[in-house]
Design a protein around this motif. Sequence first.
Motif, mmCIF file in Angstrom:
data_model
loop_
_atom_site.group_PDB
_atom_site.id
_atom_site.type_symbol
_atom_site.label_atom_id
_atom_site.label_comp_id
_atom_site.label_asym_id
_atom_site.label_seq_id
_atom_site.Cartn_x
_atom_site.Cartn_y
_atom_site.Cartn_z
ATOM 1 N N ALA A 288 69.986 66.686 -33.632
ATOM 2 C CA ALA A 288 71.173 66.033 -33.087
ATOM 3 C C ALA A 288 71.832 65.194 -34.178
ATOM 4 O O ALA A 288 71.183 64.325 -34.775
ATOM 5 C CB ALA A 288 70.791 65.163 -31.897
ATOM 6 N N SER B 51 73.677 67.287 -21.748
ATOM 7 C CA SER B 51 73.740 68.249 -22.851
ATOM 8 C C SER B 51 74.434 69.480 -22.315
ATOM 9 O O SER B 51 74.331 69.808 -21.126
ATOM 10 C CB SER B 51 72.342 68.594 -23.369
ATOM 11 O OG SER B 51 71.599 69.276 -22.377
ATOM 12 N N ARG C 260 76.932 73.260 -29.131
ATOM 13 C CA ARG C 260 76.162 72.531 -28.124
ATOM 14 C C ARG C 260 76.123 71.062 -28.512
ATOM 15 O O ARG C 260 76.010 70.721 -29.685
ATOM 16 C CB ARG C 260 74.760 73.107 -27.981
ATOM 17 C CG ARG C 260 74.738 74.377 -27.163
ATOM 18 C CD ARG C 260 73.331 74.840 -26.787
ATOM 19 N NE ARG C 260 73.393 75.717 -25.636
ATOM 20 C CZ ARG C 260 73.797 76.981 -25.674
ATOM 21 N NH1 ARG C 260 74.147 77.526 -26.817
ATOM 22 N NH2 ARG C 260 73.833 77.705 -24.568
ATOM 23 N N VAL C 261 76.209 70.203 -27.499
ATOM 24 C CA VAL C 261 76.297 68.770 -27.756
ATOM 25 C C VAL C 261 75.465 68.001 -26.729
ATOM 26 O O VAL C 261 75.130 68.512 -25.665
ATOM 27 C CB VAL C 261 77.760 68.271 -27.685
ATOM 28 C CG1 VAL C 261 78.639 68.972 -28.720
ATOM 29 C CG2 VAL C 261 78.338 68.449 -26.285
ATOM 30 N N VAL C 262 75.166 66.764 -27.090
ATOM 31 C CA VAL C 262 74.697 65.762 -26.133
ATOM 32 C C VAL C 262 75.786 64.701 -26.090
ATOM 33 O O VAL C 262 76.192 64.186 -27.135
ATOM 34 C CB VAL C 262 73.356 65.144 -26.553
ATOM 35 C CG1 VAL C 262 72.959 64.020 -25.595
ATOM 36 C CG2 VAL C 262 72.256 66.199 -26.606
ATOM 37 N N LYS D 242 76.248 66.370 -32.013
ATOM 38 C CA LYS D 242 76.319 67.825 -32.097
ATOM 39 C C LYS D 242 74.935 68.362 -32.453
ATOM 40 O O LYS D 242 74.216 67.771 -33.260
ATOM 41 C CB LYS D 242 77.347 68.267 -33.137
ATOM 42 C CG LYS D 242 78.777 67.980 -32.707
ATOM 43 C CD LYS D 242 79.795 68.572 -33.662
ATOM 44 C CE LYS D 242 81.211 68.279 -33.183
ATOM 45 N NZ LYS D 242 82.224 68.813 -34.112
ATOM 46 N N ILE D 243 74.586 69.487 -31.855
ATOM 47 C CA ILE D 243 73.261 70.071 -32.042
ATOM 48 C C ILE D 243 73.355 71.253 -32.996
ATOM 49 O O ILE D 243 74.179 72.145 -32.822
ATOM 50 C CB ILE D 243 72.671 70.530 -30.691
ATOM 51 C CG1 ILE D 243 72.608 69.348 -29.712
ATOM 52 C CG2 ILE D 243 71.289 71.136 -30.885
ATOM 53 C CD1 ILE D 243 72.312 69.753 -28.284
ATOM 54 N N LEU E 231 66.429 66.949 -31.804
ATOM 55 C CA LEU E 231 66.958 66.912 -30.440
ATOM 56 C C LEU E 231 65.889 66.466 -29.451
ATOM 57 O O LEU E 231 66.157 65.652 -28.562
ATOM 58 C CB LEU E 231 67.496 68.292 -30.059
ATOM 59 C CG LEU E 231 67.981 68.439 -28.620
ATOM 60 C CD1 LEU E 231 69.137 67.491 -28.324
ATOM 61 C CD2 LEU E 231 68.388 69.887 -28.358
ATOM 62 N N GLU F 119 74.398 71.815 -19.145
ATOM 63 C CA GLU F 119 73.116 72.523 -19.077
ATOM 64 C C GLU F 119 72.007 71.606 -18.569
ATOM 65 O O GLU F 119 71.140 72.040 -17.812
ATOM 66 C CB GLU F 119 72.761 73.086 -20.451
ATOM 67 C CG GLU F 119 73.755 74.142 -20.909
ATOM 68 C CD GLU F 119 73.566 74.593 -22.347
ATOM 69 O OE1 GLU F 119 73.991 75.720 -22.664
ATOM 70 O OE2 GLU F 119 73.001 73.820 -23.156
ATOM 71 N N THR F 120 72.020 70.355 -18.984
ATOM 72 C CA THR F 120 71.028 69.381 -18.519
ATOM 73 C C THR F 120 71.709 68.048 -18.294
ATOM 74 O O THR F 120 72.501 67.600 -19.128
ATOM 75 C CB THR F 120 69.902 69.189 -19.563
ATOM 76 O OG1 THR F 120 69.295 70.444 -19.834
ATOM 77 C CG2 THR F 120 68.829 68.231 -19.041
ATOM 78 N N ARG F 121 71.417 67.419 -17.162
ATOM 79 C CA ARG F 121 71.885 66.068 -16.894
ATOM 80 C C ARG F 121 70.728 65.107 -17.135
ATOM 81 O O ARG F 121 69.689 65.207 -16.491
ATOM 82 C CB ARG F 121 72.359 65.920 -15.450
ATOM 83 C CG ARG F 121 73.575 66.734 -15.086
ATOM 84 C CD ARG F 121 74.046 66.390 -13.663
ATOM 85 N NE ARG F 121 74.923 67.412 -13.158
ATOM 86 C CZ ARG F 121 74.542 68.420 -12.384
ATOM 87 N NH1 ARG F 121 73.270 68.527 -12.037
ATOM 88 N NH2 ARG F 121 75.411 69.307 -11.962
ATOM 89 N N ILE G 227 66.204 63.315 -26.804
ATOM 90 C CA ILE G 227 66.020 63.456 -25.357
ATOM 91 C C ILE G 227 64.879 62.565 -24.879
ATOM 92 O O ILE G 227 64.981 61.886 -23.841
ATOM 93 C CB ILE G 227 65.728 64.931 -24.987
ATOM 94 C CG1 ILE G 227 66.908 65.829 -25.399
ATOM 95 C CG2 ILE G 227 65.433 65.066 -23.495
ATOM 96 C CD1 ILE G 227 68.203 65.524 -24.722
#
Length: 198
Positions: A143, A42, A106-108, A133-134, A174, A68-70, A178
């Motif tokens: 999401a 993300s 922001r996206v995943v 897309k968030i 979202l 931002e996050t893996r 996750i």
Amino acid sequence: MWRLNRLLPVLLVFLLATVCEATVLKHFDLQALTSHSNLIVSGLVVERQTIKDPQTGRLVTFTQLDVETRLKGESPKRITIKQIGGELNGVAMWIPGSPRFDIGSRVVAFLKDQGAPGKRTYTLRGMGQGLFKIALRDGVPTAFQQTGSVSVVSVDAAGTAKAPVAAQPRVLPLAELIQRVTTLLAASPASPSPTEVR
């Protein structure tokens, strides 16, 4: 003859896609997206550049994403996502179903890596199937899968393609996305825990 009979449905699917100027993709459910992606992150879209490939003459767009996050895989803080198509000097060329990244969004992203270390770029797994897309919906971060106008084809265990159907984009909170990805990764013993990028 047996091989031709098995390939014929697949060839007809892609012929239909060409005639209708649509994109037909192999269907990826969330489990397939998770297992077939080298990198799931993300992050924030910070930059986008379109160039004309000197070898092919096609437009190519490179999008910079601050991670931002893996959720899966390793990557630098900033990664580059490559797509065929874009807009340059008043000329636009997009593959139907190829999502567009909005700067500041922001996206995943579910990605596969391309190129050698140091020059590595990534592409979306399953085109728009691999991008969420968030945005807020009723105050909840949500999401939205970016499938666009594509059809998807499911392939059974025997390799037979079913008739294409319009993609049904997933929309889910979202946190749920996750959690579902994390649960799928936990079932794979080689998968590390998600990490925050600082």
